[in-house]
Scaffold this active site. Structure first.
Site, PDB file in Angstrom:
ATOM      1  N   ASN A  94       0.842  -1.196   0.000  1.00 35.69           N
ATOM      2  CA  ASN A  94       0.000   0.000   0.000  1.00 35.69           C
ATOM      3  C   ASN A  94       0.873   1.239   0.000  1.00 35.69           C
ATOM      4  OD1 ASN A  94      -2.725  -0.785  -0.125  1.00 35.69           O
ATOM      5  ND2 ASN A  94      -2.612  -1.524   1.982  1.00 35.69           N
ATOM      6  N   ASN A  95       2.176   1.031  -0.168  1.00 32.96           N
ATOM      7  CA  ASN A  95       3.128   2.131  -0.165  1.00 32.96           C
ATOM      8  C   ASN A  95       3.027   2.862  -1.519  1.00 32.96           C
ATOM      9  OD1 ASN A  95       5.492   3.600  -0.651  1.00 32.96           O
ATOM     10  ND2 ASN A  95       6.689   2.295   0.734  1.00 32.96           N
TER      11      ASN A  95
ATOM     12  N   HIS B 261       4.515   5.304  -2.831  1.00 33.47           N
ATOM     13  CA  HIS B 261       5.778   5.589  -3.505  1.00 33.47           C
ATOM     14  C   HIS B 261       6.252   4.363  -4.297  1.00 33.47           C
ATOM     15  CE1 HIS B 261       9.679   7.461  -4.062  1.00 33.47           C
ATOM     16  NE2 HIS B 261      10.213   6.297  -3.731  1.00 33.47           N
TER      17      HIS B 261
ATOM     18  N   ASP C 266      10.357  -8.589  -1.452  1.00 39.04           N
ATOM     19  CA  ASP C 266      10.959  -8.450  -0.136  1.00 39.04           C
ATOM     20  C   ASP C 266      12.398  -8.018  -0.349  1.00 39.04           C
ATOM     21  OD1 ASP C 266      10.398  -8.695   2.679  1.00 39.04           O
ATOM     22  OD2 ASP C 266      11.936 -10.246   2.717  1.00 39.04           O
TER      23      ASP C 266
ATOM     24  N   GLY D 142      15.461   4.226   4.846  1.00 35.74           N
ATOM     25  CA  GLY D 142      16.172   3.053   5.370  1.00 35.74           C
ATOM     26  C   GLY D 142      17.661   3.322   5.554  1.00 35.74           C
ATOM     27  N   TYR D 143      18.481   2.481   4.958  1.00 31.60           N
ATOM     28  CA  TYR D 143      19.936   2.546   5.132  1.00 31.60           C
ATOM     29  C   TYR D 143      20.625   3.404   4.060  1.00 31.60           C
ATOM     30  CZ  TYR D 143      19.031  -1.429   8.232  1.00 31.60           C
ATOM     31  OH  TYR D 143      18.549  -2.239   9.232  1.00 31.60           O
ATOM     32  N   ASP D 144      19.866   4.139   3.263  1.00 28.61           N
ATOM     33  CA  ASP D 144      20.439   4.867   2.127  1.00 28.61           C
ATOM     34  C   ASP D 144      21.600   5.787   2.515  1.00 28.61           C
ATOM     35  OD1 ASP D 144      18.906   3.714   0.191  1.00 28.61           O
ATOM     36  OD2 ASP D 144      17.482   5.358   0.013  1.00 28.61           O
TER      37      ASP D 144
ATOM     38  N   LYS E  15      19.232   6.894  -8.222  1.00 28.94           N
ATOM     39  CA  LYS E  15      19.199   5.667  -7.401  1.00 28.94           C
ATOM     40  C   LYS E  15      18.357   4.597  -8.094  1.00 28.94           C
ATOM     41  CE  LYS E  15      17.396   3.512  -3.299  1.00 28.94           C
ATOM     42  NZ  LYS E  15      16.511   3.542  -2.142  1.00 28.94           N
TER      43      LYS E  15
ATOM     44  N   HIS F 159      18.610  -2.241  -6.450  1.00 31.79           N
ATOM     45  CA  HIS F 159      18.276  -3.662  -6.390  1.00 31.79           C
ATOM     46  C   HIS F 159      16.859  -3.908  -6.916  1.00 31.79           C
ATOM     47  CE1 HIS F 159      17.599  -1.307  -2.873  1.00 31.79           C
ATOM     48  NE2 HIS F 159      16.909  -2.208  -2.223  1.00 31.79           N
TER      49      HIS F 159
HETATM   50  P1  IMP Z   1      11.058  -3.936   2.041  1.00 35.63           P
HETATM   51  O1  IMP Z   1      10.992  -5.431   2.027  1.00 35.63           O
HETATM   52  O2  IMP Z   1      11.170  -3.341   0.651  1.00 35.63           O
HETATM   53  O3  IMP Z   1       9.963  -3.318   2.857  1.00 35.63           O
HETATM   54  O4  IMP Z   1      12.441  -3.536   2.770  1.00 35.63           O
HETATM   55  C1  IMP Z   1      12.736  -3.960   4.098  1.00 35.63           C
HETATM   56  C2  IMP Z   1      13.761  -3.049   4.728  1.00 35.63           C
HETATM   57  O5  IMP Z   1      15.015  -3.130   4.015  1.00 35.63           O
HETATM   58  C3  IMP Z   1      13.420  -1.569   4.702  1.00 35.63           C
HETATM   59  O6  IMP Z   1      12.604  -1.227   5.800  1.00 35.63           O
HETATM   60  C4  IMP Z   1      14.801  -0.930   4.793  1.00 35.63           C
HETATM   61  O7  IMP Z   1      15.283  -0.948   6.120  1.00 35.63           O
HETATM   62  C5  IMP Z   1      15.658  -1.871   3.979  1.00 35.63           C
HETATM   63  N1  IMP Z   1      15.710  -1.419   2.563  1.00 35.63           N
HETATM   64  C6  IMP Z   1      15.153  -2.070   1.499  1.00 35.63           C
HETATM   65  N2  IMP Z   1      15.384  -1.380   0.360  1.00 35.63           N
HETATM   66  C7  IMP Z   1      16.087  -0.296   0.717  1.00 35.63           C
HETATM   67  C8  IMP Z   1      16.612   0.812  -0.029  1.00 35.63           C
HETATM   68  O8  IMP Z   1      16.467   0.952  -1.254  1.00 35.63           O
HETATM   69  N3  IMP Z   1      17.289   1.743   0.693  1.00 35.63           N
HETATM   70  C9  IMP Z   1      17.467   1.651   2.036  1.00 35.63           C
HETATM   71  N4  IMP Z   1      16.990   0.669   2.771  1.00 35.63           N
HETATM   72  C10 IMP Z   1      16.300  -0.315   2.119  1.00 35.63           C
END
Ligand code: IMP
Length: 192
Positions: free
Chosen positions: A8-9, A11, A68, A149-151, A171, A176
């Site tokens: 539901n994100n 973005h 994921d 996140g960790y960007d 980016k 990924h």
């Molecule tokens: P999700 O499965 O896409 O929700 O990602 C799980 C978690 O991985 C996020 O909450 C971030 O902590 C980290 N993460 C995934 N993709 C990114 C990214 O593109 N940049 C930074 N952190 C990421």
């Protein structure tokens, strides 16, 4: 072809809509009335993507796209991995996650890491998996204001900027998620 996106994100949905071909109608979980919380209990990105895809497919009986993602740091035995969102515990706090990551890497010279995305495309008969990755280094301190996140501590190989210092467009060209989507695209053309 209608494809339900396990998110539901807004973005994320927009980003994926822009990349997928126009003949694919992307539906959000809200669009299909899916409100359940799905527990991501898998030990791998593949398992979690499949858990999400199956739970949604069972209810909506339409093709589902679930992904994921996370960060794997070589010197930390691939942590935080599937725990990336909750590395520093609950509630989810990206700043605390970065603090813990930097602390756990203190004094380590090997700062190699990769971001990974696994997409599960769930069709009535079968699941297909697509993995994308981007390798880089964990910086010793935060740099940049963009992203999430960790960007702010991830500098992709071949670049002098962290993901948080890059524009979203830059980016998204190398991320990924983009790599995984690129692998998925030919399958969608074939299926449609
Ligand atoms: P999700 O499965 O896409 O929700 O990602 C799980 C978690 O991985 C996020 O909450 C971030 O902590 C980290 N993460 C995934 N993709 C990114 C990214 O593109 N940049 C930074 N952190 C990421």
């Amino acid at each position: 072809m209608e494809l339900v996106l396990a998110s539901n994100n807004a973005h994320k949905i927009d980003e994926i809509r822009q990349i997928l071909p126009a003949h694919i109608k992307v539906l959000s979980l809200k669009d299909v009335g899916f409100t359940q919380d799905i527990e991501e209990t898998g030990k791998t990105f593949d398992a979690n993507a499949e858990i999400k895809a199956n739970a949604i497919f069972e209810q909506v009986q339409l093709p589902v796209f679930a992904d994921d993602s996370g960060l794997e740091v070589t010197a930390l035995n691939k942590a935080p991995g599937v725990k990336s969102a909750r590395y520093a515990g609950e509630p989810v706090d990206a700043e605390k996650n970065i603090d813990l990551l930097l602390k756990n890497l203190e004094g380590k010279t090997n700062r190699k890491a990769r971001f990974v995305t696994v997409i599960c495309l769930k069709l009535p008969q079968k699941c297909f998996f697509f993995e994308g990755e981007v390798w880089g280094q964990i910086t010793t301190e935060r740099r940049g204001q963009g992203g999430f996140g960790y960007d702010a501590v991830f500098m992709p190989d071949g670049y002098q900027q962290t993901f948080a210092e890059m524009s979203a467009e830059a980016k998204n060209q190398i991320s990924h998620r983009k790599q995984a989507l690129e692998k998925l695209l030919p399958y969608l053309a074939f299926l449609a």
